[in-house]
Design an enzyme around this catalytic site. Sequence first.
Site, PDB file in Angstrom:
ATOM      1  N   TYR A   1       0.840  -1.204   0.000  1.00 44.51           N
ATOM      2  CA  TYR A   1       0.000   0.000   0.000  1.00 44.51           C
ATOM      3  C   TYR A   1       0.876   1.255   0.000  1.00 44.51           C
ATOM      4  O   TYR A   1       0.670   2.174  -0.793  1.00 44.51           O
ATOM      5  CB  TYR A   1      -0.906  -0.016   1.239  1.00 44.51           C
ATOM      6  CG  TYR A   1      -1.795   1.203   1.382  1.00 44.51           C
ATOM      7  CD1 TYR A   1      -2.986   1.304   0.678  1.00 44.51           C
ATOM      8  CD2 TYR A   1      -1.441   2.251   2.241  1.00 44.51           C
ATOM      9  CE1 TYR A   1      -3.814   2.412   0.814  1.00 44.51           C
ATOM     10  CE2 TYR A   1      -2.249   3.363   2.382  1.00 44.51           C
ATOM     11  CZ  TYR A   1      -3.432   3.442   1.666  1.00 44.51           C
ATOM     12  OH  TYR A   1      -4.232   4.561   1.800  1.00 44.51           O
TER      13      TYR A   1
ATOM     14  N   LYS B   1       1.177   4.142  -2.839  1.00 37.86           N
ATOM     15  CA  LYS B   1       0.844   5.541  -2.552  1.00 37.86           C
ATOM     16  C   LYS B   1       2.037   6.468  -2.824  1.00 37.86           C
ATOM     17  O   LYS B   1       1.848   7.645  -3.153  1.00 37.86           O
ATOM     18  CB  LYS B   1       0.362   5.679  -1.104  1.00 37.86           C
ATOM     19  CG  LYS B   1      -1.032   5.101  -0.877  1.00 37.86           C
ATOM     20  CD  LYS B   1      -2.058   5.686  -1.833  1.00 37.86           C
ATOM     21  CE  LYS B   1      -3.489   5.450  -1.405  1.00 37.86           C
ATOM     22  NZ  LYS B   1      -4.449   5.930  -2.420  1.00 37.86           N
TER      23      LYS B   1
HETATM   24  P1  NAD Z   1     -13.225   3.486   1.212  1.00 36.28           P
HETATM   25  O1  NAD Z   1     -12.945   2.026   1.217  1.00 36.28           O
HETATM   26  O2  NAD Z   1     -14.442   3.954   1.900  1.00 36.28           O
HETATM   27  O3  NAD Z   1     -13.281   4.050  -0.273  1.00 36.28           O
HETATM   28  C1  NAD Z   1     -12.566   3.501  -1.333  1.00 36.28           C
HETATM   29  C2  NAD Z   1     -13.545   3.245  -2.459  1.00 36.28           C
HETATM   30  O4  NAD Z   1     -12.831   2.835  -3.615  1.00 36.28           O
HETATM   31  C3  NAD Z   1     -14.526   2.126  -2.109  1.00 36.28           C
HETATM   32  O5  NAD Z   1     -15.866   2.582  -2.250  1.00 36.28           O
HETATM   33  C4  NAD Z   1     -14.174   1.029  -3.107  1.00 36.28           C
HETATM   34  O6  NAD Z   1     -15.313   0.252  -3.527  1.00 36.28           O
HETATM   35  C5  NAD Z   1     -13.579   1.832  -4.243  1.00 36.28           C
HETATM   36  N1  NAD Z   1     -12.707   1.014  -5.080  1.00 36.28           N
HETATM   37  C6  NAD Z   1     -11.761   0.138  -4.669  1.00 36.28           C
HETATM   38  N2  NAD Z   1     -11.177  -0.440  -5.732  1.00 36.28           N
HETATM   39  C7  NAD Z   1     -11.773   0.070  -6.836  1.00 36.28           C
HETATM   40  C8  NAD Z   1     -11.615  -0.149  -8.221  1.00 36.28           C
HETATM   41  N3  NAD Z   1     -10.707  -1.032  -8.685  1.00 36.28           N
HETATM   42  N4  NAD Z   1     -12.374   0.559  -9.085  1.00 36.28           N
HETATM   43  C9  NAD Z   1     -13.299   1.444  -8.636  1.00 36.28           C
HETATM   44  N5  NAD Z   1     -13.512   1.666  -7.311  1.00 36.28           N
HETATM   45  C10 NAD Z   1     -12.759   0.993  -6.425  1.00 36.28           C
HETATM   46  O7  NAD Z   1     -11.932   4.195   1.836  1.00 36.28           O
HETATM   47  P2  NAD Z   1     -11.504   5.738   1.931  1.00 36.28           P
HETATM   48  O8  NAD Z   1     -10.791   5.881   3.212  1.00 36.28           O
HETATM   49  O9  NAD Z   1     -12.619   6.631   1.609  1.00 36.28           O
HETATM   50  O10 NAD Z   1     -10.377   5.792   0.801  1.00 36.28           O
HETATM   51  C11 NAD Z   1     -10.385   6.697  -0.297  1.00 36.28           C
HETATM   52  C12 NAD Z   1      -8.967   6.910  -0.766  1.00 36.28           C
HETATM   53  O11 NAD Z   1      -8.230   7.624   0.232  1.00 36.28           O
HETATM   54  C13 NAD Z   1      -8.187   5.632  -1.026  1.00 36.28           C
HETATM   55  O12 NAD Z   1      -7.364   5.798  -2.155  1.00 36.28           O
HETATM   56  C14 NAD Z   1      -7.356   5.477   0.219  1.00 36.28           C
HETATM   57  O13 NAD Z   1      -6.205   4.693   0.026  1.00 36.28           O
HETATM   58  C15 NAD Z   1      -7.029   6.942   0.501  1.00 36.28           C
HETATM   59  N6  NAD Z   1      -6.607   7.216   1.871  1.00 36.28           N
HETATM   60  C16 NAD Z   1      -7.486   7.228   2.868  1.00 36.28           C
HETATM   61  C17 NAD Z   1      -7.056   7.537   4.139  1.00 36.28           C
HETATM   62  C18 NAD Z   1      -8.007   7.636   5.276  1.00 36.28           C
HETATM   63  O14 NAD Z   1      -7.593   8.106   6.340  1.00 36.28           O
HETATM   64  N7  NAD Z   1      -9.267   7.253   5.117  1.00 36.28           N
HETATM   65  C19 NAD Z   1      -5.710   7.803   4.384  1.00 36.28           C
HETATM   66  C20 NAD Z   1      -4.823   7.775   3.329  1.00 36.28           C
HETATM   67  C21 NAD Z   1      -5.275   7.497   2.061  1.00 36.28           C
END
Ligand code: NAD
Length: 317
Positions: free
Chosen positions: A165, A169
Amino acid sequence: MSEVRFDDRVAIVTGAGGGLGREHALLLARRGAKVLVNDFGGEADGSGGSATPAKRVAAEIEKAGGVAAANTETVDTPAGGRAIVEQAMDLWGRVDVLVNNAGIAGGGPFHEIPPERVAKMIGVHVEGSYNVGRAAWPVMLERGYGRVVNTSSGSVFGTPGTIHYVTAKAGIIGFTRALAQEGAPAGIKVNAIMPVAYSRLTAAVPAEDFKAWLREHYGPERVAPFVAWLAHEDVPCTGELFTVGGGRAARVFLGVAPGHTASPATPEAYRDHFDEVMSPEGYAIPASAMEEVALNSGEIGWKGAAPPDMHKGADAG
Ligand code: NAD
Protein backbone atom coordinates in the site's frame (compact mmCIF):
# COMPACT_ATOMS: atom_id res chain seq x y z
CA MET A 1 -16.64 36.67 -1.66
CA SER A 2 -17.60 34.52 -4.62
CA GLU A 3 -18.45 30.90 -4.04
CA VAL A 4 -16.20 28.14 -5.35
CA ARG A 5 -18.48 26.63 -7.99
CA PHE A 6 -18.43 24.06 -10.77
CA ASP A 7 -21.39 25.08 -12.94
CA ASP A 8 -21.11 23.52 -16.41
CA ARG A 9 -18.17 21.42 -15.26
CA VAL A 10 -18.06 17.64 -15.47
CA ALA A 11 -16.26 15.70 -12.77
CA ILE A 12 -15.31 12.05 -12.48
CA VAL A 13 -14.73 10.76 -8.96
CA THR A 14 -13.41 7.21 -8.70
CA GLY A 15 -14.23 5.08 -5.69
CA ALA A 16 -17.10 7.43 -4.89
CA GLY A 17 -19.52 4.82 -3.58
CA GLY A 18 -18.49 5.47 0.02
CA GLY A 19 -15.96 7.12 2.33
CA LEU A 20 -13.98 10.06 0.99
CA GLY A 21 -15.00 9.65 -2.64
CA ARG A 22 -18.68 9.93 -1.77
CA GLU A 23 -18.03 13.21 0.04
CA HIS A 24 -15.99 14.56 -2.89
CA ALA A 25 -18.81 13.65 -5.28
CA LEU A 26 -21.57 15.10 -3.10
CA LEU A 27 -19.73 18.38 -2.62
CA LEU A 28 -18.76 18.84 -6.28
CA ALA A 29 -22.38 18.15 -7.25
CA ARG A 30 -23.72 20.59 -4.63
CA ARG A 31 -21.43 23.20 -6.15
CA GLY A 32 -22.86 22.66 -9.63
CA ALA A 33 -20.74 19.92 -11.25
CA LYS A 34 -22.22 17.01 -13.16
CA VAL A 35 -20.61 14.05 -11.45
CA LEU A 36 -19.81 10.57 -12.68
CA VAL A 37 -19.84 8.46 -9.53
CA ASN A 38 -17.50 5.55 -10.18
CA ASP A 39 -17.23 2.61 -7.80
CA PHE A 40 -16.85 -1.09 -8.43
CA GLY A 41 -18.44 -1.64 -5.04
CA GLY A 42 -16.30 -4.37 -3.55
CA GLU A 43 -14.77 -5.15 -0.20
CA ALA A 44 -12.01 -3.07 1.38
CA ASP A 45 -9.43 -5.60 0.14
CA GLY A 46 -10.62 -5.24 -3.47
CA SER A 47 -12.59 -8.48 -3.66
CA GLY A 48 -16.22 -8.81 -4.72
CA GLY A 49 -18.09 -6.06 -6.52
CA SER A 50 -21.55 -4.52 -6.52
CA ALA A 51 -23.36 -1.78 -8.42
CA THR A 52 -25.19 -0.64 -5.31
CA PRO A 53 -22.70 1.87 -3.78
CA ALA A 54 -22.20 3.89 -6.98
CA LYS A 55 -25.92 3.87 -7.76
CA ARG A 56 -26.81 4.87 -4.22
CA VAL A 57 -24.52 7.92 -4.28
CA ALA A 58 -25.66 8.97 -7.77
CA ALA A 59 -29.27 8.72 -6.55
CA GLU A 60 -28.40 10.72 -3.44
CA ILE A 61 -27.02 13.52 -5.63
CA GLU A 62 -30.06 13.49 -7.89
CA LYS A 63 -32.43 13.51 -4.93
CA ALA A 64 -30.70 16.67 -3.69
CA GLY A 65 -31.27 18.31 -7.08
CA GLY A 66 -27.85 17.62 -8.60
CA VAL A 67 -26.78 15.86 -11.77
CA ALA A 68 -25.01 12.51 -11.52
CA ALA A 69 -24.64 9.10 -13.08
CA ALA A 70 -23.30 5.86 -11.68
CA ASN A 71 -20.41 3.94 -13.17
CA THR A 72 -19.37 0.53 -11.85
CA GLU A 73 -16.20 -0.13 -13.82
CA THR A 74 -13.01 -1.12 -12.07
CA VAL A 75 -10.21 1.42 -12.46
CA ASP A 76 -7.45 -1.16 -12.50
CA THR A 77 -7.72 -2.07 -16.18
CA PRO A 78 -7.12 0.17 -19.20
CA ALA A 79 -10.57 -0.87 -20.51
CA GLY A 80 -12.15 0.22 -17.22
CA GLY A 81 -10.42 3.58 -17.40
CA ARG A 82 -11.61 4.11 -20.95
CA ALA A 83 -15.18 3.08 -20.15
CA ILE A 84 -15.34 5.56 -17.25
CA VAL A 85 -14.25 8.48 -19.41
CA GLU A 86 -16.42 7.35 -22.33
CA GLN A 87 -19.52 7.34 -20.13
CA ALA A 88 -18.86 10.92 -19.00
CA MET A 89 -18.22 11.98 -22.59
CA ASP A 90 -21.36 10.23 -23.90
CA LEU A 91 -23.50 11.83 -21.22
CA TRP A 92 -22.04 15.31 -20.98
CA GLY A 93 -19.42 15.73 -23.70
CA ARG A 94 -16.53 16.87 -21.51
CA VAL A 95 -14.36 16.03 -18.52
CA ASP A 96 -13.04 18.98 -16.52
CA VAL A 97 -12.18 17.30 -13.23
CA LEU A 98 -10.82 13.88 -12.37
CA VAL A 99 -10.51 12.86 -8.74
CA ASN A 100 -8.53 9.62 -8.55
CA ASN A 101 -9.68 8.33 -5.19
CA ALA A 102 -10.43 4.60 -5.56
CA GLY A 103 -8.38 2.56 -3.17
CA ILE A 104 -8.08 -0.71 -1.31
CA ALA A 105 -6.28 -1.78 1.83
CA GLY A 106 -4.26 -4.76 2.91
CA GLY A 107 -1.59 -5.76 5.35
CA GLY A 108 0.94 -8.31 6.47
CA PRO A 109 4.67 -8.67 7.01
CA PHE A 110 6.71 -7.70 3.92
CA HIS A 111 7.86 -11.22 3.05
CA GLU A 112 4.41 -12.76 3.55
CA ILE A 113 2.37 -10.55 1.22
CA PRO A 114 1.83 -12.65 -1.92
CA PRO A 115 2.91 -11.14 -5.25
CA GLU A 116 -0.68 -11.14 -6.54
CA ARG A 117 -1.75 -8.90 -3.63
CA VAL A 118 1.12 -6.55 -4.44
CA ALA A 119 0.06 -6.48 -8.09
CA LYS A 120 -3.56 -5.79 -7.10
CA MET A 121 -2.51 -2.95 -4.78
CA ILE A 122 -0.32 -1.30 -7.43
CA GLY A 123 -3.08 -2.05 -9.95
CA VAL A 124 -5.84 -0.19 -8.13
CA HIS A 125 -3.85 2.79 -6.85
CA VAL A 126 -1.12 3.48 -9.40
CA GLU A 127 -2.45 1.86 -12.56
CA GLY A 128 -5.98 2.92 -11.60
CA SER A 129 -4.96 6.58 -11.50
CA TYR A 130 -2.94 6.05 -14.65
CA ASN A 131 -5.76 4.26 -16.53
CA VAL A 132 -8.46 6.84 -15.88
CA GLY A 133 -6.00 9.71 -16.22
CA ARG A 134 -4.70 8.41 -19.53
CA ALA A 135 -8.23 8.08 -20.92
CA ALA A 136 -9.18 11.59 -19.75
CA TRP A 137 -5.93 13.21 -20.89
CA PRO A 138 -6.68 13.64 -24.63
CA VAL A 139 -10.07 15.14 -23.72
CA MET A 140 -8.42 17.64 -21.38
CA LEU A 141 -5.63 18.39 -23.85
CA GLU A 142 -8.16 19.14 -26.54
CA ARG A 143 -10.05 21.60 -24.33
CA GLY A 144 -6.84 23.07 -22.93
CA TYR A 145 -8.23 22.61 -19.45
CA GLY A 146 -8.24 20.03 -16.69
CA ARG A 147 -7.94 19.49 -12.98
CA VAL A 148 -6.69 16.18 -11.61
CA VAL A 149 -6.61 15.40 -7.91
CA ASN A 150 -4.81 12.20 -6.95
CA THR A 151 -4.93 10.40 -3.64
CA SER A 152 -1.67 9.48 -1.97
CA SER A 153 -1.34 8.74 1.73
CA GLY A 154 0.55 9.95 4.78
CA SER A 155 1.65 6.33 5.15
CA VAL A 156 4.54 7.23 2.81
CA PHE A 157 6.17 8.97 5.76
CA GLY A 158 6.76 5.41 6.92
CA THR A 159 4.30 2.76 8.05
CA PRO A 160 5.08 -0.88 8.75
CA GLY A 161 2.84 -3.81 7.90
CA THR A 162 1.39 -2.64 4.59
CA ILE A 163 4.38 -2.20 2.34
CA HIS A 164 2.49 -2.73 -0.93
CA TYR A 165 0.00 0.00 0.00
CA VAL A 166 2.74 2.45 0.98
CA THR A 167 4.71 1.66 -2.17
CA ALA A 168 1.64 2.26 -4.32
CA LYS A 169 0.84 5.54 -2.55
CA ALA A 170 4.43 6.72 -3.05
CA GLY A 171 4.00 5.94 -6.74
CA ILE A 172 1.09 8.38 -6.81
CA ILE A 173 3.46 11.17 -5.78
CA GLY A 174 5.78 10.61 -8.75
CA PHE A 175 2.77 10.25 -11.04
CA THR A 176 1.37 13.56 -9.79
CA ARG A 177 4.58 15.52 -10.18
CA ALA A 178 5.42 14.17 -13.61
CA LEU A 179 1.88 14.63 -14.92
CA ALA A 180 1.81 18.19 -13.57
CA GLN A 181 4.88 18.96 -15.67
CA GLU A 182 3.27 17.50 -18.78
CA GLY A 183 -0.06 19.19 -18.16
CA ALA A 184 1.26 22.68 -17.40
CA PRO A 185 1.62 23.92 -20.99
CA ALA A 186 -1.92 22.68 -21.73
CA GLY A 187 -3.69 24.33 -18.79
CA ILE A 188 -4.04 21.09 -16.86
CA LYS A 189 -3.24 21.13 -13.13
CA VAL A 190 -2.47 17.97 -11.21
CA ASN A 191 -2.17 17.85 -7.43
CA ALA A 192 -2.43 15.18 -4.77
CA ILE A 193 -3.68 14.78 -1.24
CA MET A 194 -2.71 12.62 1.69
CA PRO A 195 -6.09 12.38 3.39
CA VAL A 196 -6.78 11.50 6.98
CA ALA A 197 -10.37 10.46 7.50
CA TYR A 198 -12.53 7.99 9.28
CA SER A 199 -13.75 5.48 6.71
CA ARG A 200 -14.06 1.74 6.42
CA LEU A 201 -10.33 1.64 5.58
CA THR A 202 -9.35 3.41 8.80
CA ALA A 203 -12.03 1.51 10.72
CA ALA A 204 -9.66 -1.45 10.29
CA VAL A 205 -7.09 0.33 12.51
CA PRO A 206 -6.61 -2.00 15.48
CA ALA A 207 -6.26 0.66 18.24
CA GLU A 208 -9.81 1.26 19.50
CA ASP A 209 -9.07 4.58 21.23
CA PHE A 210 -7.43 6.02 18.08
CA LYS A 211 -10.30 4.73 15.97
CA ALA A 212 -12.88 6.43 18.21
CA TRP A 213 -10.93 9.68 18.10
CA LEU A 214 -10.70 9.51 14.29
CA ARG A 215 -14.42 8.91 14.00
CA GLU A 216 -15.16 11.99 16.08
CA HIS A 217 -12.71 14.47 14.54
CA TYR A 218 -11.89 13.20 11.07
CA GLY A 219 -15.09 12.82 9.12
CA PRO A 220 -14.44 12.49 5.36
CA GLU A 221 -16.62 15.56 4.82
CA ARG A 222 -13.77 17.56 6.34
CA VAL A 223 -11.42 16.51 3.49
CA ALA A 224 -13.74 17.09 0.53
CA PRO A 225 -13.69 20.93 0.65
CA PHE A 226 -9.94 21.03 0.04
CA VAL A 227 -10.29 18.54 -2.81
CA ALA A 228 -12.96 20.80 -4.30
CA TRP A 229 -10.58 23.72 -4.09
CA LEU A 230 -7.83 21.72 -5.84
CA ALA A 231 -10.38 20.80 -8.51
CA HIS A 232 -11.39 24.41 -9.13
CA GLU A 233 -10.29 26.56 -12.05
CA ASP A 234 -8.79 29.19 -9.74
CA VAL A 235 -6.43 26.86 -7.89
CA PRO A 236 -2.98 28.40 -8.32
CA CYS A 237 -0.73 25.36 -7.87
CA THR A 238 0.21 22.21 -9.74
CA GLY A 239 2.38 19.25 -8.83
CA GLU A 240 1.79 19.84 -5.14
CA LEU A 241 1.03 17.46 -2.33
CA PHE A 242 -1.06 18.23 0.74
CA THR A 243 -1.95 16.49 3.96
CA VAL A 244 -5.66 17.05 4.57
CA GLY A 245 -7.77 15.94 7.50
CA GLY A 246 -9.96 17.19 10.31
CA GLY A 247 -10.31 20.52 8.52
CA ARG A 248 -6.56 21.11 8.31
CA ALA A 249 -4.72 21.30 4.99
CA ALA A 250 -0.96 21.71 4.81
CA ARG A 251 1.62 21.50 2.07
CA VAL A 252 3.90 18.47 2.04
CA PHE A 253 7.01 18.97 -0.04
CA LEU A 254 10.13 17.30 -1.35
CA GLY A 255 12.95 19.48 -0.14
CA VAL A 256 16.67 19.19 -0.75
CA ALA A 257 19.25 20.17 1.82
CA PRO A 258 22.38 22.08 0.70
CA GLY A 259 24.41 19.02 1.66
CA HIS A 260 28.14 18.70 1.48
CA THR A 261 30.22 18.63 -1.69
CA ALA A 262 33.30 16.54 -1.08
CA SER A 263 36.42 17.07 -3.13
CA PRO A 264 37.91 14.58 -3.42
CA ALA A 265 34.82 12.44 -2.87
CA THR A 266 35.93 9.80 -0.42
CA PRO A 267 33.97 7.71 2.09
CA GLU A 268 35.92 9.49 4.84
CA ALA A 269 34.88 12.92 3.58
CA TYR A 270 31.20 11.95 3.87
CA ARG A 271 31.78 10.35 7.26
CA ASP A 272 33.42 13.53 8.49
CA HIS A 273 30.75 15.85 7.03
CA PHE A 274 27.68 13.68 7.57
CA ASP A 275 26.06 16.34 9.78
CA GLU A 276 26.09 18.72 6.78
CA VAL A 277 24.69 16.03 4.48
CA MET A 278 21.83 15.54 6.92
CA SER A 279 21.11 19.10 8.00
CA PRO A 280 17.89 20.50 6.49
CA GLU A 281 19.06 24.07 7.21
CA GLY A 282 18.76 26.21 4.07
CA TYR A 283 16.82 23.59 2.11
CA ALA A 284 15.36 24.25 -1.33
CA ILE A 285 12.11 22.96 -2.82
CA PRO A 286 12.79 22.19 -6.50
CA ALA A 287 9.70 22.50 -8.70
CA SER A 288 11.04 19.98 -11.18
CA ALA A 289 13.73 17.37 -11.65
CA MET A 290 15.72 19.85 -13.71
CA GLU A 291 15.63 22.37 -10.88
CA GLU A 292 17.05 19.72 -8.61
CA VAL A 293 19.80 18.96 -11.11
CA ALA A 294 20.44 22.69 -11.39
CA LEU A 295 20.92 22.95 -7.63
CA ASN A 296 23.35 20.09 -7.72
CA SER A 297 25.25 21.23 -10.80
CA GLY A 298 25.44 24.77 -9.40
CA GLU A 299 26.95 23.25 -6.30
CA ILE A 300 29.69 21.59 -8.33
CA GLY A 301 30.54 24.54 -10.52
CA TRP A 302 28.24 24.62 -13.59
CA LYS A 303 28.16 28.31 -14.57
CA GLY A 304 25.95 28.13 -17.66
CA ALA A 305 22.20 28.42 -18.05
CA ALA A 306 19.92 25.74 -16.65
CA PRO A 307 21.18 22.35 -17.77
CA PRO A 308 19.46 21.01 -20.89
CA ASP A 309 16.40 18.85 -20.36
CA MET A 310 17.93 15.41 -20.42
CA HIS A 311 14.67 13.63 -21.20
CA LYS A 312 13.54 15.75 -24.13
CA GLY A 313 13.64 13.70 -27.26
CA ALA A 314 15.24 10.79 -25.46
CA ASP A 315 13.59 7.42 -25.22
CA ALA A 316 11.68 7.05 -21.98
CA GLY A 317 13.42 4.88 -19.48
P1 NAD B 1 -13.23 3.49 1.21
O1 NAD B 1 -12.95 2.03 1.22
O2 NAD B 1 -14.44 3.95 1.90
O3 NAD B 1 -13.28 4.05 -0.27
C1 NAD B 1 -12.57 3.50 -1.33
C2 NAD B 1 -13.54 3.25 -2.46
O4 NAD B 1 -12.83 2.84 -3.62
C3 NAD B 1 -14.53 2.13 -2.11
O5 NAD B 1 -15.87 2.58 -2.25
C4 NAD B 1 -14.17 1.03 -3.11
O6 NAD B 1 -15.31 0.25 -3.53
C5 NAD B 1 -13.58 1.83 -4.24
N1 NAD B 1 -12.71 1.01 -5.08
C6 NAD B 1 -11.76 0.14 -4.67
N2 NAD B 1 -11.18 -0.44 -5.73
C7 NAD B 1 -11.77 0.07 -6.84
C8 NAD B 1 -11.62 -0.15 -8.22
N3 NAD B 1 -10.71 -1.03 -8.68
N4 NAD B 1 -12.37 0.56 -9.08
C9 NAD B 1 -13.30 1.44 -8.64
N5 NAD B 1 -13.51 1.67 -7.31
C10 NAD B 1 -12.76 0.99 -6.43
O7 NAD B 1 -11.93 4.19 1.84
P2 NAD B 1 -11.50 5.74 1.93
O8 NAD B 1 -10.79 5.88 3.21
O9 NAD B 1 -12.62 6.63 1.61
O10 NAD B 1 -10.38 5.79 0.80
C11 NAD B 1 -10.39 6.70 -0.30
C12 NAD B 1 -8.97 6.91 -0.77
O11 NAD B 1 -8.23 7.62 0.23
C13 NAD B 1 -8.19 5.63 -1.03
O12 NAD B 1 -7.36 5.80 -2.16
C14 NAD B 1 -7.36 5.48 0.22
O13 NAD B 1 -6.21 4.69 0.03
C15 NAD B 1 -7.03 6.94 0.50
N6 NAD B 1 -6.61 7.22 1.87
C16 NAD B 1 -7.49 7.23 2.87
C17 NAD B 1 -7.06 7.54 4.14
C18 NAD B 1 -8.01 7.64 5.28
O14 NAD B 1 -7.59 8.11 6.34
N7 NAD B 1 -9.27 7.25 5.12
C19 NAD B 1 -5.71 7.80 4.38
C20 NAD B 1 -4.82 7.78 3.33
C21 NAD B 1 -5.28 7.50 2.06
